[in-house]
Every structure is written in structure tokens, then in C-alpha cells.
Design a protein around this motif. Structure first.
Motif, PDB file in Angstrom:
ATOM      1  N   GLY A 246       0.583  -1.424  -0.285  1.00  0.00           N
ATOM      2  CA  GLY A 246      -0.280   0.309  -0.032  1.00  0.00           C
ATOM      3  C   GLY A 246       1.148   1.359  -0.109  1.00  0.00           C
ATOM      4  N   ILE A 247      -0.124   2.461   0.539  1.00  0.00           N
ATOM      5  CA  ILE A 247       1.020   3.615   0.325  1.00  0.00           C
ATOM      6  C   ILE A 247       1.153   3.533   1.799  1.00  0.00           C
ATOM      7  CG2 ILE A 247      -0.570   4.706  -1.868  1.00  0.00           C
ATOM      8  CD1 ILE A 247      -2.813   5.802   0.248  1.00  0.00           C
ATOM      9  N   ASN A 248       2.117   4.970   2.367  1.00  0.00           N
ATOM     10  CA  ASN A 248       2.060   5.310   3.251  1.00  0.00           C
ATOM     11  C   ASN A 248       0.873   5.420   4.121  1.00  0.00           C
ATOM     12  OD1 ASN A 248       4.744   6.883   1.742  1.00  0.00           O
ATOM     13  ND2 ASN A 248       5.113   5.568   3.511  1.00  0.00           N
ATOM     14  N   PRO A 249       0.328   4.753   5.309  1.00  0.00           N
ATOM     15  CA  PRO A 249      -1.002   5.174   5.800  1.00  0.00           C
ATOM     16  C   PRO A 249      -1.131   6.214   6.506  1.00  0.00           C
ATOM     17  CG  PRO A 249       0.508   4.611   7.345  1.00  0.00           C
ATOM     18  CD  PRO A 249       1.516   4.276   6.108  1.00  0.00           C
ATOM     19  N   THR A 250      -2.491   7.083   5.988  1.00  0.00           N
ATOM     20  CA  THR A 250      -2.704   8.101   6.977  1.00  0.00           C
ATOM     21  C   THR A 250      -4.366   8.487   8.101  1.00  0.00           C
ATOM     22  OG1 THR A 250      -4.829   8.446   5.102  1.00  0.00           O
ATOM     23  CG2 THR A 250      -2.130   9.813   4.786  1.00  0.00           C
ATOM     24  N   ALA A 251      -4.780   9.172   8.329  1.00  0.00           N
ATOM     25  CA  ALA A 251      -5.361   9.391   9.110  1.00  0.00           C
ATOM     26  C   ALA A 251      -6.849   8.720   8.496  1.00  0.00           C
ATOM     27  CB  ALA A 251      -5.435  10.212   9.636  1.00  0.00           C
TER      28      ALA A 251
ATOM     29  N   ARG B 254      -9.158   9.540  -0.048  1.00  0.00           N
ATOM     30  CA  ARG B 254      -9.221  10.072   0.937  1.00  0.00           C
ATOM     31  C   ARG B 254      -7.709  10.471   1.107  1.00  0.00           C
ATOM     32  NH1 ARG B 254     -13.047  10.425   4.359  1.00  0.00           N
ATOM     33  NH2 ARG B 254     -11.754   9.854   6.227  1.00  0.00           N
ATOM     34  N   ALA B 255      -6.965   9.524   1.200  1.00  0.00           N
ATOM     35  CA  ALA B 255      -5.717   8.931   1.670  1.00  0.00           C
ATOM     36  C   ALA B 255      -4.902   9.746   0.624  1.00  0.00           C
ATOM     37  CB  ALA B 255      -5.062   7.194   1.679  1.00  0.00           C
ATOM     38  N   LEU B 256      -5.062   9.742  -0.548  1.00  0.00           N
ATOM     39  CA  LEU B 256      -3.873  10.698  -1.155  1.00  0.00           C
ATOM     40  C   LEU B 256      -4.030  12.076  -0.775  1.00  0.00           C
ATOM     41  CD1 LEU B 256      -4.266   8.277  -4.945  1.00  0.00           C
ATOM     42  CD2 LEU B 256      -2.569   8.439  -3.021  1.00  0.00           C
ATOM     43  N   LYS B 257      -6.367  12.890  -0.625  1.00  0.00           N
ATOM     44  CA  LYS B 257      -6.118  14.106  -0.788  1.00  0.00           C
ATOM     45  C   LYS B 257      -5.404  14.702   0.947  1.00  0.00           C
ATOM     46  CE  LYS B 257     -10.499  13.279  -0.986  1.00  0.00           C
ATOM     47  NZ  LYS B 257     -12.158  13.953  -1.066  1.00  0.00           N
ATOM     48  N   MET B 258      -5.140  13.328   1.238  1.00  0.00           N
ATOM     49  CA  MET B 258      -4.415  13.910   3.195  1.00  0.00           C
ATOM     50  C   MET B 258      -1.944  14.170   2.493  1.00  0.00           C
ATOM     51  SD  MET B 258      -5.586  11.865   6.070  1.00  0.00           S
ATOM     52  CE  MET B 258      -5.272  13.595   7.645  1.00  0.00           C
ATOM     53  N   HIS B 259      -2.410  13.197   1.440  1.00  0.00           N
ATOM     54  CA  HIS B 259      -1.018  13.624   0.927  1.00  0.00           C
ATOM     55  C   HIS B 259      -1.154  14.447   0.489  1.00  0.00           C
ATOM     56  CE1 HIS B 259       1.394  10.085   2.333  1.00  0.00           C
ATOM     57  NE2 HIS B 259       0.405   9.202   2.648  1.00  0.00           N
ATOM     58  N   GLY B 260      -1.812  15.163  -0.842  1.00  0.00           N
ATOM     59  CA  GLY B 260      -2.149  16.129  -1.615  1.00  0.00           C
ATOM     60  C   GLY B 260      -2.513  17.409  -0.091  1.00  0.00           C
ATOM     61  N   GLY B 261      -2.450  17.337   0.895  1.00  0.00           N
ATOM     62  CA  GLY B 261      -2.465  18.624   1.708  1.00  0.00           C
ATOM     63  C   GLY B 261      -3.600  19.059   2.341  1.00  0.00           C
ATOM     64  N   VAL B 262      -4.778  17.775   2.487  1.00  0.00           N
ATOM     65  CA  VAL B 262      -6.212  18.540   3.113  1.00  0.00           C
ATOM     66  C   VAL B 262      -5.842  17.862   4.479  1.00  0.00           C
ATOM     67  CG1 VAL B 262      -8.838  17.680   2.389  1.00  0.00           C
ATOM     68  CG2 VAL B 262      -7.209  17.800   0.498  1.00  0.00           C
ATOM     69  N   ALA B 263      -6.926  18.330   5.316  1.00  0.00           N
ATOM     70  CA  ALA B 263      -6.917  17.487   6.638  1.00  0.00           C
ATOM     71  C   ALA B 263      -7.779  17.344   6.592  1.00  0.00           C
ATOM     72  CB  ALA B 263      -7.374  19.251   7.531  1.00  0.00           C
ATOM     73  N   LYS B 264      -7.985  15.999   7.783  1.00  0.00           N
ATOM     74  CA  LYS B 264      -8.903  14.945   7.536  1.00  0.00           C
ATOM     75  C   LYS B 264     -10.195  15.371   7.440  1.00  0.00           C
ATOM     76  CE  LYS B 264     -10.230  10.551  10.492  1.00  0.00           C
ATOM     77  NZ  LYS B 264      -9.267  10.213  11.793  1.00  0.00           N
TER      78      LYS B 264
ATOM     79  N   GLN C  41       6.079   5.007   9.553  1.00  0.00           N
ATOM     80  CA  GLN C  41       5.300   4.197   8.650  1.00  0.00           C
ATOM     81  C   GLN C  41       4.584   5.300   7.679  1.00  0.00           C
ATOM     82  OE1 GLN C  41       5.154   3.670  12.045  1.00  0.00           O
ATOM     83  NE2 GLN C  41       2.965   3.287  11.887  1.00  0.00           N
ATOM     84  N   TYR C  42       4.752   6.805   8.027  1.00  0.00           N
ATOM     85  CA  TYR C  42       3.777   7.903   7.577  1.00  0.00           C
ATOM     86  C   TYR C  42       4.388   8.624   6.233  1.00  0.00           C
ATOM     87  CZ  TYR C  42       1.099   7.035  12.116  1.00  0.00           C
ATOM     88  OH  TYR C  42       0.749   5.810  12.675  1.00  0.00           O
TER      89      TYR C  42
END
Length: 557
Positions: free
Chosen positions: A62-67, A333-343, A491-492
Motif C-alpha cells: 500500500g501507500i504510506n498510511p494516513t488517518a 481520501r488518503a491521497l487527498k491527505m498526502h495532497g495537503g487536505v485536512a481529515k 511508516q507515515y
């Protein structure tokens, strides 16, 4: 109202475990049942399978995990179910959950929605006792070390250079650094000590990389517990610890068989973390599944920078495995967080953030392709994802020659992963896999670390602190230079900064400590602020886990 994972799992119509074994051709006498829905597979029977041809191995990473969540385990289960759905004889190989994160942040870790392994509560809580056996073996060795010193220290072990720590399968920051043997002469010689979580113990790694009871005993015997004053290594076999440790682990070495919600076979065995250990289920389980099924789907922990790299460079190298294909899992959703979007803003369409965040999954795809296996992307779809966002991800990945396939297994079970299953069969049957590790055994340890840092993390440089350089020199002097490297880092992010999202470049990998895992036959490089004994969060998941009026467990997500 959307049902919780545990509610869905509780409604499952499970088949007797003997029927699940029969789907793989395992006769009842070769299964050791733990109740009606769990069993271990007899080691003697596993030996009898040696002449069987191997099935095709598919890695899910997978990608680097996010919240926001990614769903790697659910995708593994969904893909395995879907392969069976389209007529393939498939099995899944997963790691066992640790009680630490179960009561810490994650809650349950047996998939989710309609892509789960069951019995969910048992798998998350104690299961067949494997982790308890690993902790017992780890702590038996610790007790034997201090006892040997107490009764005269015949091997000349320097108490200042004892490297073996105790273990507990719980997040407990208070035990990271302790002083033992206080209270007077009768309690031994006081010294600094500490605890690691069980999934970071070398015993866990040894169990997961062993191929037989004899191999297990050999590996346990070659654990380096410390050094003499002259810096000579002291091994567990010199303390005559390997026999008793093997006895404690003899049942734990047998792979565990359970089932999915759709009554397909799943092996759940071993569970090293991928941020502080090598992040893969056991070699025994994977090799057994490959002898019994035509397709085997397995996962590696966290993002591909950790789990997949270690799966390829440690597990596959050591076990002689040759994966046929890989899946990189991500979510909009996770890609948007990697793109700078808050949860809290993830529910709104944001194509610019999606395109920016795709850099993370694109790099994981590129990295995975470096190992010579064909790759697909599984987009685990959430209800808030828009068609435009899904299409944006697909277009961004086209330049890599990789197809991004929408998956809805959480809500739809195997039907939601059927398209991915057909695509993976095409990749596997295409026969384009030419697996190769990232580096050769002959490279020095520093060069192996630099190779991973530059090729996978895209770091500009590696800095070895004095303590790390000294340890590497000692390891190479004692013959451990040919071992692969297991990097322990956050991991992040691709970097050691957990807040560096997306695909950072230009960073430096700081190596602050290097540990020899001589029984596991790899070297651990500890980078950044990673801890081998995690702590609990401000509000632990344990606060919500309880029994209801019917005696059923609640709160395991």
C-alpha cells in the motif's frame, strides 16, 4: 445504518474448520482444531507437501498510511475471495494482530466490512496463543541470561554488554527503559534493561522465517545475547537455551487456518510490525499455502517502502519465493491527505489535492516495479469519493503503464473486487514477472542501507551516527555482513519525518542504532525516532472495548 465490522463478523455463517481444510485437500487428521473454527496444520503433513508444485504468489502492499485509512488487509481478503469467486483455487496469508495496537489505536485488525477473516474476536484476542508462546520464549532467554550471570557467569558475559531485552505484547512506554534485579544480593546484579513489544522481538522474526523445527532450533541457538569484555559474541546455545525455547514454540510454528466471511481458506500466522520489524506473515504459512492453492494472496505491513521492500529483500530472498505480481492499495481520501487536505475536509471533492497526492502512490508503484514484478493499483472506494476523483487517479497513473482498478469489497465482498481479480490473473498468466532483490548479498551493510535509502526512500544521503558505525563494523567483523537489512523507521512518510507527506526528496536518512538479529539472519537499522515499544494514545481503543449484557465483545471496530 451501517453495521460495524464486529456486527458483520458476528452474523457470519462459518463452516467447520475441517470443511475449510477440505477445500485445500487437507484431511481432518492433519488439522489440530482449536474449537470449531480455528486449527493448526500438522508440521509432518506440511513436510509431505514438498514435491507439490507452487502456486502463484501475489503481494498486496500500500501507500504510506494516513488517518483516512487505506484498507490493505480488506483488499487482501477481498482479492482472495474474488479469485475464488471467478473459479480459481485461492488462499490468503495474513499476519496475526498484536494486542498492542488492538488496545491502542487500531482496534481490530482482521479486515473490515464484508471482506474479513473470522472468527474476528478470536483472531484479535489471543487467537491460538502464538504471541504468548513467543513472549514466553523471549523472556525465558532473558531469565536464563540473568540467572547465568548470578550463578558465576561461566561464559564470561559482560553485564554491560547484554543486548537481549524482555518482551510484552502490549503498548507500555513505562517499560522501554528499566533497571532490573534491584532489592539486594538475592535478586542478582542490577543493570539497565528494557522491554520491546512482542512483534519487535527477534523471536517473532525467527518464527516467521523458520522452515522447520530443526531450522527454528538452529536459529534460536545462534541468537547473540551479548558480548564478553573482549567483545566476543555470546550465543543463546552457549547458555543451553535453544532446546527449551524450541519446546515453547513447537506448536506456535504450525500455521493457523481460519476462513473469510465467504468461507474461503485463510492462513493467519506470525505478525512482525513493518516499521520496527520485517512486516510479513510466516514463511511456513506462505509456503504451505503455495503447495495447496493455485493462487496465494499475501500482504506486507504499512506502505510499500517498508512492508514490500522487506517482503522482497528479506522474506523472498531467505525463503526462495518468487512473487508473480503485486497490488498497491490506496484510497482517494488518503491521497487527498498526502495532497495537503485536512481529515475533516476529506468529504469534499478536491481534484487538485488528488493529483498532488497521487505522487505518493506513483512512487510506491515505481519502487515495486524495481523488483521485477508487474503491478496494479487497487483503489479502495469510499462513499464520499467522486467519479472525477477516481478518474484523476487513473489518468495520473497511466504514464506508469499501471491500471488503477476501483474496488468496493468493504461493502460488496468479493463482487466488489472481481474486476481486480480478473486483472491480476491476466498479469500473472502473462508471465512477465522476473523477480529480483534490490541489492546483492555481497554489498557491505552501509551500502545496503544506502541503496534502500536512495532507491526506495529517495533520500540524498545517509548519516551513520558513531554508535551505528561501530556496530556495523562489529557485525561485519563477526561475519554478519552478508545479511539483508531491515530498516526501522516511521511508516507515515518516505522520510523519517512522519509529517512529510506525498513523495518527499532531498532528505537525509539518519541511522542512530544498528542491531544484529543473528537468529533471524538480518540486521536492523534504527532510523529517526522510531520506538520498539510503542505507547498508548491519549484515548486508547481499550477504553471502548467491553462485554455487553449477552457476554459478547463490543468495541473491536
Amino acid at each position: 445504518m451501517v453495521k460495524s465490522d464486529i456486527e458483520i463478523a458476528r452474523e457470519a455463517k462459518m463452516q467447520p474448520i475441517m470443511e475449510i481444510g477440505a477445500k485445500l485437500g487437507i484431511a481432518p487428521e492433519h488439522l489440530m482444531p482449536y474449537g470449531h473454527t480455528k486449527a493448526k496444520i500438522d508440521l509432518g503433513y506440511i513436510e509431505s507437501l514438498a514435491a507439490n508444485p507452487d502456486g502463484k504468489l501475489i503481494l498486496v502492499t500500500g501507500i504510506n498510511p494516513t488517518a483516512a485509512g487505506e484498507g490493505k488487509t480488506t483488499t487482501t481478503v477481498g482479492l482472495g475471495d474474488a479469485l475464488n469467486r471467478i473459479g480459481k483455487k485461492a488462499a490468503m496469508c495474513l499476519r496475526e494482530p498484536s494486542l498492542g495496537p488492538c488496545f491502542g489505536v487500531k482496534g481490530g485488525a482482521a479486515g473490515g466490512g464484508y471482506a474479513q477473516v473470522v472468527p474476528m474476536e478470536d483472531i484479535n484476542l489471543h487467537f491460538t496463543g502464538d504471541f504468548h508462546a513467543i513472549a514466553a520464549a523471549n523472556n525465558l532467554l532473558a531469565a536464563l541470561i540473568d540467572n547465568h550471570v548470578y550463578w558465576g557467569n561461566a561464559v564470561g558475559l559482560d553485564p554491560r554488554r547484554i543486548g537481549w531485552r524482555r518482551a510484552l505484547d502490549m503498548n507500555d512506554r513505562a517499560l522501554r527503559s528499566i533497571v532490573n534485579s534491584l532489592g539486594g544480593v538475592a535478586n542478582g546484579f542490577p543493570r539497565e534493561d528494557g522491554f520491546d513489544i512482542v512483534v519487535a522481538s527477534e523471536i517473532m522474526a525467527i518464527l516467521c522465517l523458520s522452515t522447520s523445527l530443526d531450522d527454528l532450533k538452529r536459529r534460536l541457538g545462534q541468537i547473540v545475547v551479548g558480548q564478553t569484555r573482549d567483545r566476543d559474541q555470546i550465543f543463546a546455545r552457549q547458555l543451553e537455551a535453544d532446546g527449551a525455547m524450541t519446546v515453547l514454540l513447537k506448536d506456535a510454528l504450525s500455521p493457523n487456518l481460519v476462513q473469510t466471511l465467504e468461507n474461503n481458506p485463510a492462513f493467519i500466522h506470525g505478525g512482525p510490525f513493518a516499521n520496527i520489524a520485517h512486516g510479513c506473515n510466516s514463511v511456513m504459512a506462505t509456503q504451505t499455502a503455495l503447495k495447496l492453492a493455485d493462487y496465494v494472496v499475501t500482504e506486507a505491513g504499512f506502505g510499500a517502502d517498508l512492508g514490500a521492500e522487506k517482503f522482497f529483500d528479506i522474506k523472498c530472498r531467505k525463503a526462495g519465493l518468487s512473487p508473480a505480481a503485486a497490488v498497491v492499495v490506496g484510497t482517494v481520501r488518503a491521497l487527498k491527505m498526502h495532497g495537503g487536505v485536512a481529515k475533516e475536509d476529506l468529504g469534499h471533492e478536491n481534484l487538485e489535492a488528488v493529483r498532488k497526492g497521487v505522487s505518493n502512490i506513483a512512487r510506491h508503484v515505481e519502487n515495486t516495479q524495481k523488483f521485477g514484478v508487474p503491478v496494479a493499483v487497487a483503489l479502495n472506494r469510499f462513499i464520499t469519493d467522486t467519479d472525477a476523483e477516481i478518474e484523476a487517479v487513473r489518468k495520473e497513473l497511466e504514464s506508469l503503464g499501471v491500471e488503477a482498478i476501483e474496488c468496493t469489497h468493504w461493502a460488496d465482498g468479493s463482487a466488489g473486487t472481481e474486476a481486480l481479480a480478473h486483472h491480476m490473473v491476466g498479469l500473472v498468466e502473462g508471465g512477465t514477472a522476473a523477480f529480483k532483490p534490490l541489492y546483492g548479498d555481497e554489498l557491505g551493510l552501509k551500502d545496503k542501507i544506502r541503496t534502500i535509502a536512495k532507491e526506495i526512500y529517495r533520500a540524498d544521503d545517509v548519516v551513520f551516527e558513531g554508535k551505528a558505525s561501530t556496530a556495523i563494523a562489529d557485525i561485519e567483523k563477526n561475519g554478519g555482513g552478508s545479511y539483508p537489512v531491515c530498516i526501522a523507521k516511521t511508516q507515515y512518510s518516505f522520510s523519517t519525518d512522519p509529517n512529510a507527506k506525498g513523495a518527499p526528496t532531498g532528505h537525509t536518512l539518519p541511522v542512530r542504532e544498528v542491531r544484529l538479529s543473528n537468529g533471524a539472519e538480518f540486521v536492523v537499522a534504527v532510523c529517526g525516532e522510531i520506538m520498539t515499544m510503542p505507547g498508548l494514545p491519549r484515548v486508547p481503543a481499550a477504553n471502548k472495548i467491553t462485554l455487553n449484557a449477552e457476554g459478547q465483545i463490543e468495541g473491536l471496530f
